[in-house]
Write an enzyme that holds these catalytic residues in place. Structure first.
Site, PDB file in Angstrom:
ATOM      1  N   CYS A  21      -5.001  -2.157   4.942  1.00 21.13           N
ATOM      2  CA  CYS A  21      -6.586  -1.971   5.421  1.00 21.13           C
ATOM      3  C   CYS A  21      -7.087  -2.080   3.798  1.00 21.13           C
ATOM      4  CB  CYS A  21      -7.002  -0.592   5.841  1.00 21.13           C
ATOM      5  SG  CYS A  21      -6.104   0.705   4.770  1.00 21.13           S
TER       6      CYS A  21
ATOM      7  N   GLY B  15       9.361  -5.660  13.318  1.00 16.21           N
ATOM      8  CA  GLY B  15       8.687  -6.861  14.070  1.00 16.21           C
ATOM      9  C   GLY B  15       9.589  -7.600  14.538  1.00 16.21           C
TER      10      GLY B  15
END
Lengths: 312, 258
Positions: free
Chosen positions: A138, A251
């Protein structure tokens, strides 16, 4: 004798097996209790917590892509006060291991979160808590860059968190870099015990009629089976250069085969995320698949196969 | 909540593009309530696509099957329509909460369109012996969209509407409801967001209205927060999960954005 899936991470962290549920995909671990109890596998990584509550983004927050999923949830969470006062006391009764994922807008916010959760553990007891994961994907409001792609702020935030706890710290990397190795090295140098490879890939989805986003944001994070090869590449690249630095692969795992590929590329532990949405029993299927694979390969444990990918 | 590979016992087209699939479970289905939904794998060979959230149309306890009404809308619903009886699909069920029902009510209205009819028809079935009078205001673009054959088994007052006037009232089901002039103790609705938003705009708050919402979903269990929708409570705004806190909400508190 059946092979061992026992997985060791730094600071004395021992998991029943390498299987963790990825932050953001499993709430606090309670939601999947009726299907598979998290005590039957390694553990869960809780939904990212911030200093103050976050409402998250407007809908639509999801868009399916070929073998993938774009999301822009926006880190919706009730804030650290609720986590400490309500959530942790509740899940500490449920007898499973969990890692607390933290996210801040500034270095100071990250450190405050780690400090407060650590103090809670010191005062109220450890419960099932086994460490921290830093969500670095972020923006840092001070530098205007993303924690995970700015080496200076990456070092600063990791060191600041390290100063607040003696527990396991895992830094969650972004795959949106050309070469992850410098970021992995910076994480280790500044005190992260391990890294998660990785968060979601940047992506967009366009409504061709309106020429606007199909989501509530202009861009979003791509996960799911579609990103498996890209994540494997990053794991392999980092493990090859930093063999003694534990990697948590995250992932594209949708079955036992893809989980085994993570370990062959160099992962010590693995995270299941989007694959849970297609198959909530995935943790058990991966666990059984890992045991079966080790037996078939006549290998005693996961250490024997980790990073054994040979590319020529 | 169960995650089970259910056998398809029937998969039948009731009208152009309108299908009902029957899924046989090994679980006790007697507790499933109107408003609850399931997440369904649409292609038995596809492990990479999300399960689709679909309302439960009904439960056949004798056959131990769940019935699901779906419409051809995209790639996955087309894949689902090619599934044959005897094949098996992964199903996560039951999910979400039911329609609240006050058994002291004497007359209720169901207002819906499209696949939104599914939970409303289930509610009508569950209440058929309750003594309540049930007015069903169902609408579609044209007569084939009403799927009249599917409505036959239900014992309620069907007040049908079509946008083009090809069957019943000319106009949408919301206008049809208000033009009917009938009063009800409660309203239950499910359908496209613009339809429910139009209904919300014309209700004055004197009659409770429960809406079953649809939203893009991933987990179906409240874990991913992907389906959060804007709920305006008196004290604060919240983003609530349609899958877990819903799919049924007090319509007066729902803020529609799309």
């Amino acid at each position: 004798m059946s092979p061992s899936l026992t997985t060791t991470l730094p600071r004395g962290t021992i998991l029943k097996d390498p299987i963790l549920l990825a932050s953001g995909c499993c709430g606090y671990g309670e939601e999947y209790l009726p299907i598979v109890h998290p005590s039957t596998y390694g553990g869960v990584i809780t939904k990212a917590v911030s200093v103050t509550p976050r409402l998250g983004n407007e809908a639509p927050r999801l868009r399916e892509t070929p073998a993938g999923l774009l999301n822009c949830i926006g880190l919706q969470n009730p804030g650290v006060d609720v986590l400490l006062d309500e959530v942790l006391p509740r899940i500490n009764q449920l007898d499973y291991s969990y890692i607390v994922n933290v996210v801040g807008h500034t270095v100071e916010e990250f450190a405050e979160l780690v400090s407060r959760v650590q103090r809670h553990c010191d005062e109220q007891g450890q419960g099932g808590m086994i460490g921290f994961e830093l969500d670095l994907s972020c923006p840092n409001v001070d530098s205007g860059t993303t924690f995970a792609t700015d080496l200076d702020v990456l070092r600063a935030v990791t060191a600041a968190c390290r100063a607040e706890t003696e527990q396991l710290i895992i830094s969650k990397m972004t795959p949106n870099v050309t070469d992850m190795l410098p970021y992995a090295e910076a994480s280790r140098e500044s005190g992260a015990d391990s890294i998660t490879i990785s968060n979601t890939l940047n992506g967009i989805s366009i409504d061709i009629r309106t020429r606007k986003s199909n989501l509530g944001r202009p861009s979003a994070g791509l996960s799911g089976a579609a990103i498996l090869p890209a994540v494997l590449y990053h794991i392999w690249r980092v493990h090859k250069a930093m063999k003694d630095y534990p990697i948590v692969g995250c992932g594209g795992i949708w079955d036992a085969d893809s989980a085994i590929q993570h370990i062959l590329a160099g992962a010590t532990a693995i995270q299941l995320g989007t694959g849970l949405f297609m198959n909530p029993k995935l943790p058990i299927e991966v666990q059984q698949g890992l045991e079966r694979y080790l037996t078939e390969q006549d290998e005693p444990d996961l250490d024997s196969i980790r990073g054994t990918y040979e590319y020529c | 909540m169960h995650f089970e590979r259910c056998t398809v016992t029937a998969n039948e087209e009731y009208g152009p593009g309108h299908w009902v699939i029957s899924l046989r479970s090994g679980q006790d289905l007697s507790g499933i309530q109107a408003g609850e939904f399931l997440n369904l794998q649409c292609d038995p060979e596809d492990s990479w696509s999300l399960l689709r959230p679909l309302s439960i149309l009904g439960v056949d306890l004798a056959a131990n099957t769940m019935l699901v009404y779906y419409k051809h809308l995209g790639r996955m619903s087309r894949a689902l329509s090619s599934v044959q009886a005897g094949e098996a699909l992964n199903v996560l069920f039951p999910l979400g909460g039911r329609f609240p029902v006050d058994m002291s009510h004497r007359r209720i209205a169901l207002i819906g369109g499209g696949v939104g009819l599914a939970p409303l028809l289930f509610l009508a079935k569950q209440l058929e012996d309750s003594g309540m009078e049930i007015d069903a205001y169902f609408g579609g673009a044209s007569k084939p969209d009403l799927v009249l054959r599917m409505l036959e088994p239900y014992n309620c007052n069907m007040i049908l509407s079509t946008d083009d006037g090809s069957h019943g009232y000319r106009g949408n089901c919301v206008d049809c409801y208000f033009d009917s002039g009938r009063s009800h103790d409660a309203i239950y609705t499910c359908g496209p967001n613009p339809m429910m938003n139009a209904l919300k705009a014309r209700l004055d708050g004197s009659v409770p209205c429960w809406a079953s919402l649809e939203e893009y979903m991933a987990c179906g269990v409240g874990a991913c927060l992907g389906c959060a929708t804007h709920i305006d409570n008196a004290d604060k705004r919240a983003n609530e999960t349609v899958c877990k806190k819903g799919p049924v909400f007090d319509l007066s508190k729902v803020v529609f954005h799309h």
